[in-house]
Motif scaffolding. Structure first.
Motif, PDB file in Angstrom:
ATOM      1  N   ASP A  37       0.815  -1.215   0.000  1.00  0.00           N
ATOM      2  CA  ASP A  37       0.000   0.000   0.000  1.00  0.00           C
ATOM      3  C   ASP A  37       0.856   1.277   0.000  1.00  0.00           C
ATOM      4  O   ASP A  37       0.465   2.306   0.537  1.00  0.00           O
ATOM      5  CB  ASP A  37      -0.959   0.001   1.189  1.00  0.00           C
ATOM      6  N   ILE A  38       2.010   1.200  -0.638  1.00  0.00           N
ATOM      7  CA  ILE A  38       2.925   2.334  -0.742  1.00  0.00           C
ATOM      8  C   ILE A  38       2.179   3.598  -1.176  1.00  0.00           C
ATOM      9  O   ILE A  38       1.292   3.529  -2.021  1.00  0.00           O
ATOM     10  CB  ILE A  38       4.048   2.019  -1.768  1.00  0.00           C
ATOM     11  N   GLY A  45       1.786  13.805  -9.147  1.00  0.00           N
ATOM     12  CA  GLY A  45       0.742  13.682  -8.138  1.00  0.00           C
ATOM     13  C   GLY A  45       0.944  12.485  -7.236  1.00  0.00           C
ATOM     14  O   GLY A  45       2.013  11.891  -7.193  1.00  0.00           O
ATOM     15  N   ARG A  46      -0.130  12.113  -6.564  1.00  0.00           N
ATOM     16  CA  ARG A  46      -0.105  11.047  -5.564  1.00  0.00           C
ATOM     17  C   ARG A  46      -0.635   9.750  -6.158  1.00  0.00           C
ATOM     18  O   ARG A  46      -1.652   9.750  -6.840  1.00  0.00           O
ATOM     19  CB  ARG A  46      -0.978  11.466  -4.382  1.00  0.00           C
ATOM     20  N   GLU A  51       1.363  -1.008  -7.991  1.00  0.00           N
ATOM     21  CA  GLU A  51       1.004  -0.848  -9.402  1.00  0.00           C
ATOM     22  C   GLU A  51       1.103   0.615  -9.836  1.00  0.00           C
ATOM     23  O   GLU A  51       1.528   0.917 -10.953  1.00  0.00           O
ATOM     24  CB  GLU A  51      -0.391  -1.394  -9.677  1.00  0.00           C
ATOM     25  N   ALA A  52       0.747   1.539  -8.953  1.00  0.00           N
ATOM     26  CA  ALA A  52       0.862   2.967  -9.272  1.00  0.00           C
ATOM     27  C   ALA A  52       2.321   3.350  -9.495  1.00  0.00           C
ATOM     28  O   ALA A  52       2.643   4.120 -10.403  1.00  0.00           O
ATOM     29  CB  ALA A  52       0.254   3.819  -8.165  1.00  0.00           C
ATOM     30  N   ILE A 116       7.046   7.309  -0.373  1.00  0.00           N
ATOM     31  CA  ILE A 116       8.122   7.958  -1.116  1.00  0.00           C
ATOM     32  C   ILE A 116       7.637   9.364  -1.467  1.00  0.00           C
ATOM     33  O   ILE A 116       6.526   9.528  -1.981  1.00  0.00           O
ATOM     34  CB  ILE A 116       8.457   7.232  -2.434  1.00  0.00           C
ATOM     35  N   VAL A 117       8.488  10.335  -1.197  1.00  0.00           N
ATOM     36  CA  VAL A 117       8.209  11.711  -1.610  1.00  0.00           C
ATOM     37  C   VAL A 117       9.356  12.117  -2.526  1.00  0.00           C
ATOM     38  O   VAL A 117      10.518  12.098  -2.122  1.00  0.00           O
ATOM     39  CB  VAL A 117       8.106  12.676  -0.422  1.00  0.00           C
ATOM     40  N   VAL A 118       9.027  12.452  -3.773  1.00  0.00           N
ATOM     41  CA  VAL A 118      10.019  12.812  -4.769  1.00  0.00           C
ATOM     42  C   VAL A 118      10.138  14.338  -4.845  1.00  0.00           C
ATOM     43  O   VAL A 118       9.130  15.021  -5.014  1.00  0.00           O
ATOM     44  CB  VAL A 118       9.615  12.275  -6.167  1.00  0.00           C
ATOM     45  N   PHE A 119      11.354  14.823  -4.692  1.00  0.00           N
ATOM     46  CA  PHE A 119      11.658  16.245  -4.887  1.00  0.00           C
ATOM     47  C   PHE A 119      12.544  16.327  -6.121  1.00  0.00           C
ATOM     48  O   PHE A 119      13.733  16.018  -6.053  1.00  0.00           O
ATOM     49  CB  PHE A 119      12.362  16.842  -3.668  1.00  0.00           C
ATOM     50  N   ALA A 120      11.954  16.698  -7.245  1.00  0.00           N
ATOM     51  CA  ALA A 120      12.683  16.764  -8.514  1.00  0.00           C
ATOM     52  C   ALA A 120      13.190  18.177  -8.747  1.00  0.00           C
ATOM     53  O   ALA A 120      12.466  19.157  -8.509  1.00  0.00           O
ATOM     54  CB  ALA A 120      11.789  16.334  -9.660  1.00  0.00           C
TER      55      ALA A 120
END
Length: 123
Positions: A37-38, A45-46, A51-52, A116-120
């Motif tokens: 359930d990551i 977005g979220r 699978e996402a 996971i939070v991505v900061f690009a």
């Protein structure tokens, strides 16, 4: 095994999943790295669930207009407790950096990444 070792293994399995074009191999790597359930906070977005994350890899990472690109961990994993962060870059086949950033992940006691939070890009 230390918490930091669990964090590194999960993060490196996630990065390896971005490298493979084989959907079955990607699913195996993601099952090693991510909780079912990551929660994935990406540039688009979220998303929730492995699978996402797999869809994001297929649609964004593997389908880049420059051709298949690769994600590379560019820093050590900094892992204070249950959280970890690491730098990364996204490069094309010739090794040119197209984008870089920092990811922050939450790792469960079992060693699975559940957020996971991505900061690009640069701050």
């Amino acid at each position: 095994m230390t918490d930091e070792t669990l964090h590194i293994q999960a993060i490196d399995a996630f990065i390896a999943a971005t490298e493979t074009a084989d959907p079955d191999q990607r699913a195996t790597l993601l099952s090693r790295a991510l909780a079912p359930d990551i929660v994935f906070w990406g540039p688009l977005g979220r998303g929730v669930g492995r699978e996402a994350v797999s869809d994001f890899i297929t649609e964004v990472v593997r389908s880049h207009p420059s051709g298949p690109c690769r994600m590379v961990r560019t820093t050590r994993v900094d892992a204070p407790g249950e959280w970890a962060r690491f730098g990364w870059c996204y490069e094309d086949a010739e090794g040119r950096v197209l984008l870089s950033g920092t990811d922050v992940v939450h790792v469960t006691l079992a060693g699975d990444i559940d957020e996971i939070v991505v900061f690009a890009g640069p701050l």
